[in-house]
Design an enzyme around this catalytic site. Sequence first.
Site, PDB file in Angstrom:
ATOM      1  N   CYS A  45      -9.928  -5.203  10.175  1.00 49.57           N
ATOM      2  CA  CYS A  45     -10.485  -6.063  11.202  1.00 49.57           C
ATOM      3  C   CYS A  45     -10.196  -7.502  10.792  1.00 49.57           C
ATOM      4  CB  CYS A  45     -11.977  -5.804  11.391  1.00 49.57           C
ATOM      5  SG  CYS A  45     -12.934  -6.019   9.880  1.00 49.57           S
ATOM      6  N   HIS A 104      14.830   5.377 -12.620  1.00 50.27           N
ATOM      7  CA  HIS A 104      14.403   4.820 -13.904  1.00 50.27           C
ATOM      8  C   HIS A 104      13.197   5.545 -14.500  1.00 50.27           C
ATOM      9  CE1 HIS A 104      11.299   3.115 -11.432  1.00 50.27           C
ATOM     10  NE2 HIS A 104      10.710   2.609 -12.498  1.00 50.27           N
TER      11      HIS A 104
END
Length: 663
Positions: free
Chosen positions: A426, A568
């Site tokens: 909101c 990785h």
Amino acid sequence: MKEYMQRMGRSLMLPVATLPVAALFMGIGYWIDPSGWGGNNILAAFLIKAGSTILDNLGILFAVGLALGMSKDKDGSAALSGLVAFLVPMTLVNSASVAMFQGIAEDDVNIAFSAINNKNVFIGILAGLVAAAMYNRFSSVKLPMALSFFSGKRLVPIVTAAAMLLLSAGLIFVWPPVYTGLVSFGESISGMGAIGAGLYGLFNRLLIPTGLHHALNNVFWFNIAGIDDIGKFWASEGVKGITGMYQAGFFPVMMFGLPAGALAIYQCARPEKKKATASLMMAAGFASFFTGVTEPLEFAFMFVAWPLYVVHAILTGISMFIAATFQWTAGFNFSAGLIDFVLSLRVPIANQPYMLLLLGLVMAVIYYFTFLFVIKKFNLMTPGREEGDGEETPDVAEGDNKFASLARRIYEGLGAQGNVTSIDNCTTRLRLTVKDTNTVDQAKIKATGVPGVKVIDDKNIQVIVGTEVQFVADEMTKLHNSGGLTGAPTGEVAKKSEVQAVAPSATVAGGSNDLYAVADGKVVPISEVSDDVFSAKMMGDGFAVLPTNGEVFTPVAGKITNIFPTKHAMGILTDSGIEVLLHMGLDTVELKGEPFALHVSEGQTVKAGDKIATIDLSALEKAGKKSDLIVVFTNQDIVSSYDLTKAGQSVKANETIGQTVVE
């Protein structure tokens, strides 16, 4: 239900925000040419047509806006489904189609079906909610291979159309009796004088969310029941003081009452939200006063604070009753705003119209203090009044990465992909749905510097961020939609994201695991790795090897469970249930896999001595990245003992350097 209604109210703000400018365009155009509605003036015609582009298609706007706002990830395909959902009943439940279905002339079709048009907000809201529900349910569904093209988001418009087909069939039978019943109700109260006018005002407002207020309007404003209040007023026919009684009471409400209510809503807003609330309330209040278009204001609190809307309906009925009792009359062609009020002063049948201004001032005071009382007494969540104390967005990183960094850290504290199911926001808060709020690490979220965290129930939690929450929500949505990983995370959040990506859930079998050097080089405890996240053991205990060459071998025997997209990092699950993360280099996610060549794949079983990767160490050095090969036991809680026997020593690849034991 309360949370659902508040989400609905927030979602409606998107289409509602377009209404004030449309109201102004039409109002000014009508003011320029009040008799020809643009037929006598090109500028008026241009403005009126520009405004009607929006106001004549409210149903479409609400369908698309609500479908987008209520969808779990605000995806464009949800909005497309909202449009599809709206078009189905527009095509199936209009007068021409119903005439064909029933085999009768179009002129003989029940007048109720004339209300099924692009302006029908009720159909728009229904379509938007159905489309959002279908998106949330089917956007991740995978169909068999032969139908795979229609899987996921492509499936949503299809199932949405099917759902609306069934609803449209129901509307063909349900809509006419409901509409006809309201018309009959209107006719029954039309002979009750001032009381009837008051009841009409009350139900006119109450029926706006359903779009059925037009059924009552047709009774009183037009010639269905012989009243024709609008037509007779502008023709100056009928009885002075009586003709216009079903219009006059709206002027005090729309010109004075609702704008005063908007002021009360603004004053009830939290200090940090007053600026945003003022923008909405000023635009909506001015549209109501000047043109009489109240949708921008009413829809701002209609669903999020429905008791206040009921109060508004009652006050409208009171205004209508008072104006009719004293026979103060005025009329409108467009709506009960300043423009029509000024124009109606020239109509001879108008009776003491200036008294409506006095009544308006009284209604403004009543609206203001009544709204203040009701909002505060019942703690209604009107715009700007949502719970939360956030004022500023915490500065957890510098530059353009600030919001991405904050989003990632909060996301990890929430439990990331494994726990978060939907993300919304909101004005100042992230509104989140999770599988279990008990698993959320509130301390970790608060450590980002956000002002607060509020647990609503076992599924819903809110994080107070501040006025820049939209940017954080957008970054978190990207993170969530990408499987929990977006861009090039750095620091703590990068590693935590990797754990989510590579760490499987394990069934502990018990036993011990030999630990092997992953490369030629020096073995160091994880506490000596030059990265705060690893060295502080935030992800678990382990060790690292500072390699002298680029050949990488398995640190444990087990199964490759996950491989990070940028190559990785990978996860390995041992037979005894230990989850192991092998992270090659520091911050190497940024290199997008270029220095890494993998020799294993997901699901592959590895044993001691298996080569799993080759790293181009020179490329790492050129990129300014460290080459530390880090091994972490991410479910450290099941490891009863851990012994690193060769810490600080230089070793050869595949050399045994320690052991873990699982009870």
